[in-house]
Design a protein around this motif. Sequence first.
Motif, short mmCIF file in Angstrom:
data_model
loop_
_atom_site.label_atom_id
_atom_site.label_comp_id
_atom_site.label_asym_id
_atom_site.label_seq_id
_atom_site.Cartn_x
_atom_site.Cartn_y
_atom_site.Cartn_z
N ILE A 139 -13.76 11.84 -5.59
CA ILE A 139 -12.92 10.73 -5.12
C ILE A 139 -12.28 11.14 -3.81
N VAL A 140 -12.07 10.17 -2.92
CA VAL A 140 -11.32 10.41 -1.70
C VAL A 140 -10.21 9.37 -1.61
N ILE A 141 -9.01 9.83 -1.24
CA ILE A 141 -7.82 8.96 -1.16
C ILE A 141 -7.18 9.15 0.21
N PHE A 142 -6.74 8.03 0.79
CA PHE A 142 -6.07 8.04 2.10
C PHE A 142 -4.66 7.47 1.88
N PRO A 143 -3.68 8.33 1.54
CA PRO A 143 -2.39 7.82 1.05
C PRO A 143 -1.32 7.58 2.12
N ASP A 144 -1.69 7.47 3.39
CA ASP A 144 -0.70 7.23 4.44
C ASP A 144 0.08 5.95 4.16
N ILE A 145 1.39 6.00 4.32
CA ILE A 145 2.20 4.79 4.18
C ILE A 145 1.95 3.86 5.37
N ASP A 146 1.97 4.41 6.58
CA ASP A 146 1.66 3.60 7.76
C ASP A 146 0.20 3.84 8.12
N TYR A 147 -0.69 3.11 7.45
CA TYR A 147 -2.12 3.34 7.65
C TYR A 147 -2.59 2.89 9.03
N ARG A 148 -1.77 2.09 9.73
CA ARG A 148 -2.17 1.59 11.06
C ARG A 148 -1.89 2.60 12.16
N ASP A 149 -1.17 3.67 11.86
CA ASP A 149 -0.84 4.69 12.85
C ASP A 149 -2.10 5.48 13.22
N PRO A 150 -2.55 5.42 14.49
CA PRO A 150 -3.78 6.12 14.88
C PRO A 150 -3.58 7.61 15.16
N SER A 151 -2.34 8.07 15.09
CA SER A 151 -2.03 9.46 15.43
C SER A 151 -2.75 10.44 14.51
N SER A 152 -3.05 11.62 15.04
CA SER A 152 -3.67 12.68 14.25
C SER A 152 -2.66 13.38 13.34
N GLU A 153 -1.39 13.15 13.57
CA GLU A 153 -0.34 13.78 12.76
C GLU A 153 -0.11 12.99 11.48
N VAL A 154 -0.13 13.68 10.35
CA VAL A 154 0.17 13.05 9.07
C VAL A 154 1.68 12.90 8.94
N LYS A 155 2.11 11.69 8.62
CA LYS A 155 3.53 11.45 8.44
C LYS A 155 3.80 11.20 6.96
N GLU A 156 4.50 10.12 6.63
CA GLU A 156 4.83 9.89 5.22
C GLU A 156 3.60 9.45 4.43
N MET A 157 3.53 9.93 3.18
CA MET A 157 2.42 9.58 2.31
C MET A 157 2.95 9.03 0.99
N TYR A 158 2.21 8.09 0.40
CA TYR A 158 2.48 7.70 -0.98
C TYR A 158 2.22 8.90 -1.89
N LYS A 159 3.01 9.03 -2.95
CA LYS A 159 2.85 10.16 -3.88
C LYS A 159 2.24 9.74 -5.22
N GLY A 160 2.14 8.42 -5.44
CA GLY A 160 1.69 7.94 -6.74
C GLY A 160 0.30 8.38 -7.14
N PHE A 161 -0.55 8.70 -6.16
CA PHE A 161 -1.92 9.11 -6.49
C PHE A 161 -1.95 10.36 -7.35
N LEU A 162 -0.88 11.15 -7.30
CA LEU A 162 -0.86 12.40 -8.07
C LEU A 162 -0.72 12.18 -9.57
N TYR A 163 -0.38 10.95 -9.99
CA TYR A 163 -0.40 10.66 -11.42
C TYR A 163 -1.82 10.72 -11.98
N LEU A 164 -2.79 10.71 -11.10
CA LEU A 164 -4.17 10.89 -11.52
C LEU A 164 -4.33 12.21 -12.28
N GLU A 165 -3.62 13.24 -11.83
CA GLU A 165 -3.63 14.54 -12.52
C GLU A 165 -3.16 14.38 -13.96
N LYS A 166 -2.11 13.62 -14.16
CA LYS A 166 -1.52 13.45 -15.49
C LYS A 166 -2.51 12.78 -16.44
#
Length: 230
Positions: A139-166
Amino acid sequence: MNRHYGILFRIIRGFIRIFYPRYKVQVPDRINGPVVYISHHQNLFGPFVTLLWFPKCLHAWILHVFLDQAACYKQYVDYTFTKRFGWNRNLAKMVAFPLSFFISKLLNSGKGIPVYRGSRKILETFHQSVEVLKSGQRIVIFPDIDYRDPSSEVKEMYKGFLYLEKYFFQETGEHLTFVPLYVSKNKRLILANRQIYFRDGEGFNEERKRIVQEIHTNLNELAKRCGDLT
């Protein structure tokens, strides 16, 4: 469960590969356990290049509206073309109708997993993802909150995807392998060099904070290494 993309996706990908610059892929040869790649959206650049050039089938988490024709049409008319691009509504409707059929069929052919944000249907996302991982697929996930930001720097990300571990651990007793996957414009490279796991005996919430920070840090380290960040 099918381990390969559908024919429509493969045809379109093959056609685009003729014209689009090739990206090399450098990821660990051996990854221990079921793998979830976490990457950077960069205003569609990350998903586009990853699904175009990654050598194995990846099931991408995709906002559910783009996998359903009617919902996709509504999204294009009510937001994408009118509010985001400023188009006339009638023009938006004319373009959105055929495009919504094509995009929904293409992304389903690309084995996308629908993500239902802000709804209890998100449980369907986790259930489908667990089944994919149990079958040995990726699986591949792209969890950026501001997905429209073209910058190479990762900023804020959603954390909910980690419930997949649970959910995966509850069903299998195994931990997932989270692999930060960076796409470099400068090097024309899809790169990963770390495998990150939840630890036994540690609280889920604390581990979740640690892991999302490690993913965030590693993605930005890879961006710097590739010369995309100064």
